[in-house]
Write an enzyme that holds these catalytic residues in place. Sequence first.
Site, short mmCIF file in Angstrom:
data_model
loop_
_atom_site.label_atom_id
_atom_site.label_comp_id
_atom_site.label_asym_id
_atom_site.label_seq_id
_atom_site.Cartn_x
_atom_site.Cartn_y
_atom_site.Cartn_z
CG HIS A 68 13.50 3.32 6.33
ND1 HIS A 68 14.92 3.00 5.42
CD2 HIS A 68 12.91 2.30 5.85
CE1 HIS A 68 14.85 2.84 3.80
NE2 HIS A 68 13.29 1.86 4.07
CD GLU A 69 10.72 -0.45 7.12
OE1 GLU A 69 9.06 -0.22 5.85
OE2 GLU A 69 11.54 -0.48 7.38
CG HIS A 72 9.05 2.75 3.53
ND1 HIS A 72 9.33 1.86 1.96
CD2 HIS A 72 10.14 1.29 3.21
CE1 HIS A 72 10.14 1.99 2.06
NE2 HIS A 72 10.48 1.61 3.01
ZN LIG Z 1 12.54 0.71 3.37
#
Ligand SMILES: [Zn+2]
Length: 381
Positions: A68-69, A72
């Site tokens: 998830h990170e 980003h």
């Molecule tokens: Zn996030």
Amino acid sequence: MNRGGVPIARIAGIKISADWSVLVIGALLAWGVAGGAVPAYAPGTALWLAWTVGVISALLLIGSLTAHEMGHALLARHRGLTVDGIRLWLFGGVAQISGDWMTGRTEMLVAAIGPAVSFLLVGVFVAASWLLISVGAPTLVTIVPEWLAGLNLLLLVFNLIPAFPLDGGRILRGFLWTRTKNRMTATVAASRAGSFFAVVLMGVGVLDLFFGDPIGGLWLMMIGWFLHTAARGEAHGEQTRHALEGMLVGDVMSKNPVIVPSWITVELLVDQYVMGHEFTSFPTHSIDGRIDGLVTMRGIKQVPPQQRSARRAIDIAIAADRVPIARPDEHITDLLKRIGAASDGRAMVYDGGTLVGIVSPSDIARLFQTGPGRMTARVAA
Ligand SMILES: [Zn+2]
């Protein structure tokens, strides 16, 4: 940089580090599976086997958080922002992104990619559990992707709550910023939503603490408190940035500094210069007239009075090459990025080879003492 983070991996050039508190969350997650899901769905499983499944599940969830990170971080880097790395800690992960968002659209996209990755992971784990069930795998095995799908879904929903600084709040800020063309008002609105949600979360935590599950309640209160602090910090940082925006070094600096000969004693410096002026720092010049240092009050105070006649100004000065140099027409926000502890928070301002001013921490502090009226005026402008 990473405040105690231990580097664990480097993926696609992005450094991943973990805080020791990850062990706490990892242990809680493994316990949740070994002591909760396994006895419920596969009763009679040996303790060691339950814990093995628990640890594997926890590791895969931490892997999901990292993915998830990573979403980003990679998109932020692609959009020209600086990515310092990913840090895993008690409340999950943080992609450490620095630099200016530049546009609301960039912020919206970078924020949205994380939940998009989580959504993809939910799909992958649902498909995996369906596949495993269809080939007749034992329940102990199918529990793992089912649990991971569930927790990734929870993570996805939680992150999409429109409360700054959660991903949903960042999407909201980016959206408002694009719509209103005003980053400041967008941040304030998104931060208010963040604080409101944080207070709700803490309230639910308190109720849970007394009437339900005390550990879950305490956990919610901690997350709420963390979110509340973060939302306020974001709003404050934005106000500071906004207040300084457009201000030039020349507007802020203390003009016409008193330049002292570098060879005079500290005693003479104190008697002849420090006493008669309001300056808190004095540039020094060598015999040939070159600026060779900067004496600060802190430097002077470190010399005991009985030694003041034996030491020269240059002995206690910060060497000129360690003090950042600025121009009067430069933006103060650009200079602030360069000022460091090495120069005691000071910079020397030159206009075409001539020293015309000094920027000191008190000059910066003065900008914030002008009260909220000024801040409002700048917001309205
Ligand atoms: Zn996030």
